[in-house]
Design an enzyme around this catalytic site. Structure first.
Site, PDB file in Angstrom:
ATOM      1  N   CYS A 598       3.128 103.678  20.562  1.00  0.00           N
ATOM      2  CA  CYS A 598       3.877 102.431  20.791  1.00  0.00           C
ATOM      3  C   CYS A 598       4.671 102.377  22.085  1.00  0.00           C
ATOM      4  O   CYS A 598       5.218 101.328  22.413  1.00  0.00           O
ATOM      5  CB  CYS A 598       4.847 102.082  19.660  1.00  0.00           C
ATOM      6  SG  CYS A 598       4.084 101.874  18.077  1.00  0.00           S
ATOM      7  N   ASP A 599       4.820 103.425  22.793  1.00  0.00           N
ATOM      8  CA  ASP A 599       5.643 103.342  24.004  1.00  0.00           C
ATOM      9  C   ASP A 599       5.125 104.273  25.100  1.00  0.00           C
ATOM     10  O   ASP A 599       5.869 105.045  25.682  1.00  0.00           O
ATOM     11  CB  ASP A 599       7.103 103.654  23.656  1.00  0.00           C
ATOM     12  CG  ASP A 599       8.095 103.088  24.683  1.00  0.00           C
ATOM     13  OD1 ASP A 599       7.686 102.227  25.495  1.00  0.00           O
ATOM     14  OD2 ASP A 599       9.263 103.498  24.680  1.00  0.00           O
TER      15      ASP A 599
END
Ligand SMILES: *[C@@H]1O[C@H](CO)[C@@H](O)[C@H](O)[C@H]1NC(C)=O
Ligand SMILES: *[C@@H]1O[C@H](CO)[C@@H](O)[C@H](O)[C@H]1NC(C)=O
Ligand SMILES: *[C@@H]1O[C@H](CO)[C@@H](O)[C@H](O)[C@H]1NC(C)=O
Ligand SMILES: *[C@@H]1O[C@H](CO)[C@@H](O)[C@H](O)[C@H]1NC(C)=O
Ligand SMILES: *[C@@H]1O[C@H](CO)[C@@H](O)[C@H](O)[C@H]1NC(C)=O
Ligand SMILES: *[C@@H]1O[C@H](CO)[C@@H](O)[C@H](O)[C@H]1NC(C)=O
Ligand SMILES: *[C@@H]1O[C@H](CO)[C@@H](O)[C@H](O)[C@H]1NC(C)=O
Ligand SMILES: *[C@@H]1O[C@H](CO)[C@@H](O)[C@H](O)[C@H]1NC(C)=O
Ligand SMILES: *[C@@H]1O[C@H](CO)[C@@H](O)[C@H](O)[C@H]1NC(C)=O
Length: 763
Positions: A598-599
């Site tokens: 996610c990042d």
């Protein structure tokens, strides 16, 4: 098949629209004739629509009455419009008249009149329509005035916001029971962008926005529309749908469903549905953000919004107390008046620190400094400096008041240093108990876990970044120790090793809840791959929750690429891309529990001694259960790197990481940031520039004077373009990415990825 379905939906929608306008045209409604009147507290205090769904008339507000429109058939009468909402409550003896000469006005006991409508013609009749629109007709049955044209906080199906003064905004209410104008607004701007701002008495700036549809290039006359199926979308001036904001309602399918969209008291947009069959409460179908602290100015001056626990809460800066204990949104003031430049009483000045709070940018001076302590010194020498922010080697000095404080969700560590004047600290004792003790050892910030919010599936472990560990009860501690086979560290040991946690590369992290902490440890603790930063141990002592990671000597990829003096060679860069790809492939396909990171971004990739890249920071990662391949979740990640589906309330799959990887790949290959402002306009957005070069067959232009083989450069660029396709299913899997990089599979020419790659103008 899917196309057929959406065709059908569109058709249905067209049919409904048509039907809607026919209904209006044929005036299938109960007409209110001239000479009619209403008064509160009598049995003629409102007029009903034909179906009885809506009522127009007097409703109770405070100790008096207001004139408005509400849903009448429901147990809880939901107000959707209020006339003259900022006027004081009306007394019982008020009368509302549709006079014999065709004017609509309020009259008090003394005979004073106040107009409700400002129609330029005289009315011949009025009607409360079944759409929730109260209208005045002239003698030709043309609508000369309608409540839909002066919206308050609610949009109903068939009603639209248009970029025209008076009809271009919704303003939230003061509270659920007081419908006067509140603190937040939604504006349909003339540049085509739909934007949420606070309502400020002075000086609203573009930077104060906290949500927008990023349609600032869509031109004149874009309108916000809500249709009877709960679709919320923007139409441009030629009537094309340019943006779907919400899907059709999902909770209630079928007929007899009512919708309304509201900008709520706390500044979030919410689309609600209500089933007339089940006659239950309103159900939230869509919300503009899951971060309740997003609305700018939710908390008043000198306070910040904190999501800890059930938040949002307003918390005062150290040395400050609430202006009004009962209304914490009103802000805070210094608990001491004996301070300021010139007051030379030898008061004692101390400093307190907060981490992870962002503020409005209004510094009077910014100094480049190496570390936080230097920043503190700088502020202590300057009697004008009351607050200093330290972030990215920059020390920004500020005066009070500070505003728009909120806990950040980004990775960049912001420290707020507050000058506290003598005698003030005692008042803030409670703060430390709140437990700002979580600290991360090793290379970079990682992890933290938020409360479980808005998770569609019950089996998900849903977390988002927060900067505070909540106080954790004693229960479960021993069990936790059994679950994890990592080395436990004593707090004192870590404190010593890190020089009292003063090292710049430490980051405080804060989380909520024992269970999430344990889950993170279990899953990340079990991952083992040479391209992932290794978790060595933890500290679980008292209220402290620390994670210890292997030390990465060469810092982050961001430093390596963008800040070091010598550019890494083509060969090295190629190797880094492959390392990252393999790390992500492992998370996606090779470990026990599938993980979406996610990042993915250069700040979260660390370089070891041999310049081998390793992925770090699983703070935002999502774990998927074995039989699950997608998830709905609140927004996480970092602007610029996040896949477009995050903005669209679409399910998130591993392909979201592929997108971020694609952006990082292009950055590595080109040795520049994906968005750079000080370059010619056509090069600002790297992805666009790369695609332009690809179309022109000039990809080698992107890696000037380097001994890279043209064909290799092309392969990488094309692969990057594939990864950043707007449509998630078009992006290759990480497995395929690795195969392409290794040359096992050809990289075909990519389609245009860029329609979604843009930056937000108003920032
Ligand atoms: C008018 O309203 C009535 C009652 O709601 C409904 O039965 C009728 O079908 C409507 N007529 C038209 C033309 O929509
Ligand atoms: C109010 O309603 C009651 C009962 O329905 C009726 O007897 C009375 O006449 C009504 N009053 C007025 C002013 O219409
Ligand atoms: C509603 O709020 C406004 C603004 O705070 C206030 O002036 C007004 O008195 C309130 N009205 C009622 C009925 O409480
Ligand atoms: C009525 O009020 C609206 C909004 O305040 C304004 O745009 C419109 O011009 C007014 N109409 C007349 C006839 O004054
Ligand atoms: C009604 O329509 C007629 C014919 O179209 C027109 O002459 C007249 O001015 C209109 N009346 C109003 C009140 O608009
Ligand atoms: C904007 O749209 C409205 C409604 O669709 C239309 O009446 C108006 O003429 C348009 N204005 C411009 C400048 O295009
Ligand atoms: C409206 O959108 C359509 C489809 O995106 C586009 O073709 C058209 O040019 C747009 N109209 C204007 C005036 O921008
Ligand atoms: C909005 O959704 C409809 C129905 O799914 C679709 O046909 C349309 O293309 C979408 N519009 C945009 C601009 O995405
Ligand atoms: C400031 O805090 C101290 C300690 O709690 C308290 O005694 C004092 O009354 C406060 N001062 C003001 C001005 O509120």
């Amino acid at each position: 098949m899917a196309e057929l379905m959406s065709m059908a939906t569109m058709l249905l929608f067209l049919l409904l629209i048509t039907q809607f306008s026919i209904t209006t045209a044929q005036r299938n409604d109960s007409l209110i004739s001239l000479g009619s009147s209403l008064s509160p507290g009598t049995n003629k205090s409102y007029w009903l629509s034909n179906s009885g769904q809506f009522a127009f008339g007097f409703y109770q507000q405070g100790d008096g009455f207001a004139v408005g429109i509400w849903f009448e058939k429901m147990e809880e009468k939901t107000v959707v419009w209020t006339a003259k909402r900022d006027d004081p409550p009306l007394p019982q003896d008020t009368t509302l008249l549709l006079s014999g000469d065709g004017r609509l006005f309020l009259q008090d006991e003394q005979g004073r009149q106040e107009h409700i409508s400002n129609a330029s013609q005289l009315a011949a009749s009025a009607s409360m329509l079944d759409s929730g629109n109260f209208v005045l007709y002239n003698s030709n049955s043309t609508i000369i005035w309608q409540s839909f044209d002066s919206p308050t906080d609610t949009l109903l199906p068939g009603q639209r916001l248009v970029p025209q003064e008076g009809r271009n905004r919704l303003i939230s209410s003061v509270s659920e029971t007081n419908h006067s104008s509140g603190r937040f607004q939604l504006v349909m701007q003339s540049d085509g962008n739909l934007v949420q701002y606070p309502v400020l008495s002075i000086g609203l700036l573009p930077s104060h926005h906290y949500w927008n549809t990023e349609t600032y290039k869509a031109g004149d006359n874009v309108t916000l529309n809500l249709d009877p199926n709960g679709w919320l979308y923007l139409l441009n001036s030629t009537g094309s749908n340019i943006k779907n904001i919400s899907d059709a309602g999902r909770s209630h399918l079928g007929k007899n469903v009512l919708y309304r969209m509201i900008i709520d008291v706390n500044g979030l947009l919410r689309l609600y549905s209500h089933s007339m069959v089940q006659n239950d409460d309103w159900v939230v179908e869509w919300v503009s953000t899951n971060n309740l602290c997003d609305p700018t100015g939710l908390c008043g001056l000198n306070s910040y919004c904190d999501l800890n626990g059930q938040g949002p809460y307003c918390v005062c800066l150290p040395g400050f107390d609430f202006v009004d204990q009962d209304q914490k949104g009103l802000g805070c003031e210094r608990n001491s008046s004996t301070y300021g430049c010139g007051t030379k009483n030898d008061e004692r000045v101390t400093f307190e620190e907060l981490t992870g709070i962002a503020w409005e940018e209004n510094s009077y001076s910014v100094v480049s400094l190496d570390n936080k302590n230097a920043c503190l010194e700088e502020c202590s020498r300057d009697c004008n400096c009351e607050i200093a922010l330290f972030q990215n080697q920059q020390c920004s000095k500020k005066k009070i008041p500070l505003q728009f404080g909120k806990t950040t969700q980004g990775i960049v560590l912001i420290t707020t240093i507050i000058k506290v004047h003598s005698g003030e600290v005692g008042a803030r004792k409670g703060r430390n108990e709140h437990g700002r003790t979580g600290i991360l050892i090793s290379g970079i910030a990682i992890s933290t876990f938020g409360l479980i919010a808005l998770v569609v599936s019950g089996i998900l472990v849903c977390r988002f970044r927060m900067w505070e560990y909540k106080r954790i009860g004693n229960h479960g501690s021993n069990k936790f120790l059994e679950d994890v086979t990592l080395r436990p560290y004593a707090y004192a040991e870590l404190e010593k090793a890190t020089n009292g946690f003063t090292d710049q590369r430490l980051e405080r992290v804060i989380a909520d809840g024992e269970r999430e902490f344990r889950n993170e440890m279990k899953v990340i603790g079990k991952t083992h791959h040479k391209n992932l930063v290794k978790l060595l141990g933890y500290c679980h002592e008292g209220t402290s929750r620390l994670l210890v990671y292997e030390y990465m000597t060469n810092g982050s990829l961001a430093d390596f690429l963008f800040r070091s003096e010598t550019k890494p060679t083509w060969e090295e860069r190629n190797g880094i891309v492959l390392n990252i790809a393999k790390g992500i492939l492992y998370l996606h396909e090779e470990c026990e529990t599938q993980i979406i990171h996610c990042d993915i971004k250069p700040e979260n990739i660390l370089m070891d001694e041999q310049n081998c890249a390793k992925i770090a920071d699983f703070g935002l990662a999502k774990l998927l259960m074995p039989d699950q391949s997608r998830t709905y979740t609140g927004f996480r990640g970092t602007r610029g790197y996040v896949a477009p589906e995050w903005h669209r309330n679409m399910p998130i799959t591993v392909q979201a990481d592929v997108y971020s990887f694609g952006i990082v790949l292009l950055e590595i290959v080109c040795c520049r940031r994906s968005v750079e402002m000080d370059v010619p306009e056509d090069k600002v957005i790297l992805a666009n520039w790369v695609y332009d070069c690809f179309l022109d067959g000039e990809l080698d232009k992107l890696v000037e004077d380097e001994d890279a083989e043209k064909i290799e450069v092309e392969k990488m660029m094309k692969l990057g373009l594939w990864c950043i396709q707007e449509e998630p299913s078009v992006r290759p899997s990480m497995k395929k990415v690795c195969l392409m990089m290794e040359g096992t599979i050809e990289v075909p020419p990519p389609p245009n990825p860029t329609s979604s790659v843009s930056i937000v103008q108003i920032e």
